[in-house]
Design a protein around this motif. Structure first.
Motif, PDB file in Angstrom:
ATOM      1  N   PRO A 384       0.930  -1.172  -0.164  1.00 29.90           N
ATOM      2  CA  PRO A 384       0.154  -0.094  -0.110  1.00 29.90           C
ATOM      3  C   PRO A 384       0.893   1.251  -0.030  1.00 29.90           C
ATOM      4  N   LEU A 385       1.973   1.205   0.540  1.00 28.37           N
ATOM      5  CA  LEU A 385       2.849   2.372   0.695  1.00 28.37           C
ATOM      6  C   LEU A 385       3.299   2.561  -0.822  1.00 28.37           C
ATOM      7  N   LEU A 386       3.769   1.578  -1.470  1.00 26.66           N
ATOM      8  CA  LEU A 386       4.379   1.610  -2.840  1.00 26.66           C
ATOM      9  C   LEU A 386       3.232   2.319  -3.587  1.00 26.66           C
ATOM     10  N   GLN A 387       2.203   1.982  -3.534  1.00 26.75           N
ATOM     11  CA  GLN A 387       1.088   2.417  -4.513  1.00 26.75           C
ATOM     12  C   GLN A 387       0.776   3.801  -4.230  1.00 26.75           C
ATOM     13  N   LEU A 388       1.461   4.516  -3.437  1.00 21.10           N
ATOM     14  CA  LEU A 388       1.226   6.062  -3.306  1.00 21.10           C
ATOM     15  C   LEU A 388       2.341   6.887  -4.018  1.00 21.10           C
ATOM     16  N   LEU A 389       3.411   5.857  -4.610  1.00 21.58           N
ATOM     17  CA  LEU A 389       4.486   6.608  -5.610  1.00 21.58           C
ATOM     18  C   LEU A 389       3.886   7.378  -6.688  1.00 21.58           C
ATOM     19  N   PRO A 390       2.944   7.046  -7.206  1.00 25.08           N
ATOM     20  CA  PRO A 390       2.791   7.929  -8.683  1.00 25.08           C
ATOM     21  C   PRO A 390       2.007   9.076  -8.189  1.00 25.08           C
ATOM     22  N   VAL A 391       1.519   9.401  -6.890  1.00 21.61           N
ATOM     23  CA  VAL A 391       0.533  10.760  -6.699  1.00 21.61           C
ATOM     24  C   VAL A 391       1.400  11.591  -6.908  1.00 21.61           C
ATOM     25  N   SER A 392       2.659  12.070  -6.511  1.00 15.05           N
ATOM     26  CA  SER A 392       3.286  13.285  -6.764  1.00 15.05           C
ATOM     27  C   SER A 392       4.754  13.138  -6.562  1.00 15.05           C
ATOM     28  N   ASN A 393       5.609  14.017  -7.029  1.00 16.28           N
ATOM     29  CA  ASN A 393       6.843  13.781  -6.646  1.00 16.28           C
ATOM     30  C   ASN A 393       7.326  14.030  -5.176  1.00 16.28           C
ATOM     31  N   MET A 394       6.417  14.940  -4.731  1.00 13.54           N
ATOM     32  CA  MET A 394       6.758  15.126  -2.998  1.00 13.54           C
ATOM     33  C   MET A 394       6.174  13.908  -2.281  1.00 13.54           C
ATOM     34  N   VAL A 395       5.165  13.103  -2.714  1.00 10.47           N
ATOM     35  CA  VAL A 395       4.769  11.825  -2.078  1.00 10.47           C
ATOM     36  C   VAL A 395       5.942  10.840  -2.279  1.00 10.47           C
ATOM     37  N   SER A 396       6.366  10.778  -3.520  1.00  9.33           N
ATOM     38  CA  SER A 396       7.369   9.787  -3.936  1.00  9.33           C
ATOM     39  C   SER A 396       8.632  10.024  -2.993  1.00  9.33           C
ATOM     40  N   ILE A 397       8.972  11.223  -2.965  1.00 10.42           N
ATOM     41  CA  ILE A 397      10.117  11.359  -2.096  1.00 10.42           C
ATOM     42  C   ILE A 397      10.033  10.923  -0.882  1.00 10.42           C
ATOM     43  N   LEU A 398       9.000  11.064   0.032  1.00  6.52           N
ATOM     44  CA  LEU A 398       8.621  10.733   1.437  1.00  6.52           C
ATOM     45  C   LEU A 398       8.529   9.080   1.246  1.00  6.52           C
ATOM     46  N   VAL A 399       7.841   8.621   0.589  1.00  7.74           N
ATOM     47  CA  VAL A 399       7.922   7.181   0.506  1.00  7.74           C
ATOM     48  C   VAL A 399       8.875   6.523   0.518  1.00  7.74           C
ATOM     49  N   LEU A 400       9.909   6.831  -0.456  1.00  8.37           N
ATOM     50  CA  LEU A 400      11.238   6.513  -0.782  1.00  8.37           C
ATOM     51  C   LEU A 400      11.878   6.837   0.900  1.00  8.37           C
ATOM     52  N   THR A 401      11.872   7.811   1.450  1.00 13.73           N
ATOM     53  CA  THR A 401      12.478   8.085   2.513  1.00 13.73           C
ATOM     54  C   THR A 401      12.029   7.197   3.532  1.00 13.73           C
ATOM     55  N   VAL A 402      10.862   6.976   3.618  1.00 12.25           N
ATOM     56  CA  VAL A 402      10.310   6.034   4.691  1.00 12.25           C
ATOM     57  C   VAL A 402      11.133   4.479   4.450  1.00 12.25           C
ATOM     58  N   LEU A 403      11.028   4.168   3.143  1.00  9.20           N
ATOM     59  CA  LEU A 403      11.680   2.718   2.756  1.00  9.20           C
ATOM     60  C   LEU A 403      13.233   2.839   3.139  1.00  9.20           C
ATOM     61  N   CYS A 404      13.919   3.935   2.966  1.00  7.13           N
ATOM     62  CA  CYS A 404      15.238   4.047   3.300  1.00  7.13           C
ATOM     63  C   CYS A 404      15.566   3.907   4.818  1.00  7.13           C
ATOM     64  N   ASN A 405      14.595   4.593   5.746  1.00  5.70           N
ATOM     65  CA  ASN A 405      14.569   4.295   7.233  1.00  5.70           C
ATOM     66  C   ASN A 405      14.567   3.079   7.371  1.00  5.70           C
ATOM     67  N   ILE A 406      13.592   2.089   6.640  1.00  9.26           N
ATOM     68  CA  ILE A 406      13.576   0.769   7.020  1.00  9.26           C
ATOM     69  C   ILE A 406      14.947   0.051   6.494  1.00  9.26           C
ATOM     70  N   ALA A 407      15.195   0.404   5.067  1.00 13.02           N
ATOM     71  CA  ALA A 407      16.378  -0.739   4.836  1.00 13.02           C
ATOM     72  C   ALA A 407      17.742  -0.113   5.681  1.00 13.02           C
ATOM     73  N   GLU A 408      17.899   0.934   6.014  1.00 11.15           N
ATOM     74  CA  GLU A 408      19.039   1.067   6.928  1.00 11.15           C
ATOM     75  C   GLU A 408      19.165   0.702   8.302  1.00 11.15           C
ATOM     76  N   LYS A 409      18.111  -0.011   8.695  1.00 12.37           N
ATOM     77  CA  LYS A 409      17.982  -1.086   9.986  1.00 12.37           C
ATOM     78  C   LYS A 409      18.763  -2.131   9.884  1.00 12.37           C
ATOM     79  N   GLY A 410      19.261  -2.369   8.662  1.00 12.25           N
ATOM     80  CA  GLY A 410      20.066  -3.667   8.346  1.00 12.25           C
ATOM     81  C   GLY A 410      19.469  -4.931   7.692  1.00 12.25           C
ATOM     82  N   PRO A 411      20.170  -5.937   7.523  1.00 12.81           N
ATOM     83  CA  PRO A 411      20.247  -7.167   6.587  1.00 12.81           C
ATOM     84  C   PRO A 411      18.649  -7.607   6.740  1.00 12.81           C
TER      85      PRO A 411
END
Length: 491
Positions: A384-411
């Motif tokens: 559902p988070l990824l489904q928000l990506l096409p809404v706007s550039n600002m939304v895309s940036i924030l969705v990707l930032t959240v995913l980075c938050n998750i990814a940086e927690k480790g393997p």
């Protein structure tokens, strides 16, 4: 609405710590932008419509103003005196009449005299005349009302809720109309007066009080001269009390005081005190209440409250580690994340412009808390988070930032992100022409390549290098593209 700062050129990075540092610098700029405040405005209460009396009220000249003031002051019958003030008030709806009135010697003195008379109808009409003057965009008009301010404050402790409401809206307009008015109101005791008034049982009074307080909190000198005094008073506790979810919660009152709380938090004067008073708990419960409300009603007015509530929570969380306040609100409870996604779906359907507000809160929740990242997986919310990506550039940036938050927690976290629908989404983003969106996707890919080597092979098999090629000549991206190519090809 806040604006995103333009991205800056950044050097090559390959390590996780460097990724984290660069992204935190970017988020610091975002947090600063988030604190932009609403434009200050004025409100006008009018119960009668001039057209009903046979047309728009005319502009008054000096002679007519003097005549109406004389009739109001010296008339033999109260109705006649009241009618004279009604005509004056209608004339004061015009800026030209306002300017003439304040230039006329003795006019304000006469009006203040009528305001302080012992006849209620005359007091009310005189207050309405002042209210018209308070709505002027000219500071000189607001300053002309200075002799009336102490009386307006005094009347806040009166018995007529309608009169108190009128005085509060007038004070709210005057507060932003002139710095000279504010300099006079503070020593006159506006903060104690508002503190006493906030205990009123009348909803209309509380809504007007929230407006006046929000005006006071938005002025330029508020962080230095006003908010410290407000925090030292009982006002913050009362504001939080009025925001507690309950069947008696008034939406109008809640909206006004939620914005008041937002302005206090944005000042950063003493947010730790607000947390001590239970601000996080109150806001969290209000978030849950809003999520329940949007599921059971079609009332699109709910976004008026959702916006300041999300901003308050977001900005509080930028200054306090989630782990330090978990005991005040059940932050470990998946209900918070579930409620936020209910609101995101509501915004997507009814108010897309508010999606960044909810995503900014999600970013702040996941930035330092592995438990919130885990909740996104346990509730199956990545798709559902990824489904928000096409809404706007600002939304895309924030969705990707959240995913980075998750990814940086480790393997372990990257393993749950990949494989899945993430790769097609990232490949689509690499076809975007927005530099910031692409840059954020490159940072996410870098984290995935570091923590999830299998992602590199999948990326190469799906023509990922060719997708990167289109950005290698862009000044803001070329170093990051080069770093990612190097990681993909050489590990």
């Amino acid at each position: 609405m806040w604006r995103r700062q333009q991205g800056r050129f950044r050097p090559v990075f390959c390590g996780v710590e460097e990724l984290r540092r660069c992204r935190r610098e970017q988020e610091a700029a975002l947090r600063k932008a988030r604190r932009e405040q609403q434009l200050i405005s004025k409100r006008l209460l009018r119960e009668d419509i001039p057209e009903e009396a046979g047309g728009v009220a005319a502009v008054l000249g000096e002679a007519e103003i003097q005549q109406f003031l004389r009739q109001a002051q010296q008339g033999t019958e109260e109705k006649e005196r009241e009618k004279a003030l009604v005509h004056l008030r209608q004339g004061l709806q015009h800026p030209e009449t306002q300017q003439t009135f304040i230039r006329l010697e003795g006019s304000m003195r006469t009006l203040v005299g009528l305001l302080t008379s012992n006849q209620a109808l005359l007091q009310l009409e005189a207050a309405r005349c002042l209210h018209e003057l308070s709505h002027s965009e000219q500071p000189v008009v607001a300053e002309a009302c200075l002799p009336a301010t102490s009386y307006l404050l005094t009347y806040l402790s009166g018995h007529s809720s309608d009169f108190i409401e009128l005085c509060l809206y007038t004070l709210g307009n005057l507060i932003v109309g002139s710095e000279a008015v504010r300099r006079q109101l503070l020593p006159q005791g506006i903060i104690p007066a508002l503190t006493a008034c906030i205990q009123s049982p009348h909803v209309a009074v509380l809504e007007a009080l929230g407006y006046a307080l929000s005006q006071l909190l938005q002025v330029k000198e508020a962080p230095e001269m006003i908010i410290p005094s407000i925090l030292a008073s009982a006002l913050p506790q009362h504001v939080l009390r009025l925001l507690q979810p309950s069947p008696k919660l008034s939406p109008g009152v809640a909206v006004e005081f939620a914005w008041c709380l937002h302005y206090i938090i944005c000042s950063q004067v003493n947010n730790a005190l607000l947390i001590t008073h239970g601000a996080l708990s109150t806001l969290g419960l209000l978030l849950l209440d809003l999520a329940g409300a949007v599921q059971s009603t079609e009332d699109t007015g709910l976004e008026l409250l959702a916006c300041p509530v999300l901003r308050c929570l977001s900005n509080l969380l930028t200054e306090t580690a989630v782990e330090d306040v978990e005991g005040q609100i059940e932050f470990g409870d998946e209900r918070i994340v579930a409620a936020l996604f209910i609101l995101l779906q509501f915004f997507l359907q009814k108010q897309p412009s508010l999606l960044p507000e909810g995503l900014w809160l999600l970013n702040n929740l996941t930035a330092n808390s592995p438990s919130f990242c885990t909740s996104l997986f346990s509730l199956d919310l990545i798709e559902p988070l990824l489904q928000l990506l096409p809404v706007s550039n600002m939304v895309s940036i924030l969705v990707l930032t959240v995913l980075c938050n998750i990814a940086e927690k480790g393997p372990a976290y990257c393993q749950q992100l990949w494989p899945g629908p993430l790769l097609p989404s990232l490949l689509d983003i690499l076809n975007s022409s927005d530099t910031e969106v692409v840059g954020q996707s490159l940072e996410l890919l870098q984290l995935l390549f570091i923590y999830r080597p299998e992602a590199v092979q999948a990326f190469l098999q799906h023509s990922g290098l060719q997708a990167l090629e289109r950005h290698k000549e862009e000044a803001q991206l070329q170093d990051r593209v080069h770093a990612l190519q190097k990681t993909a090809l050489h590990g």
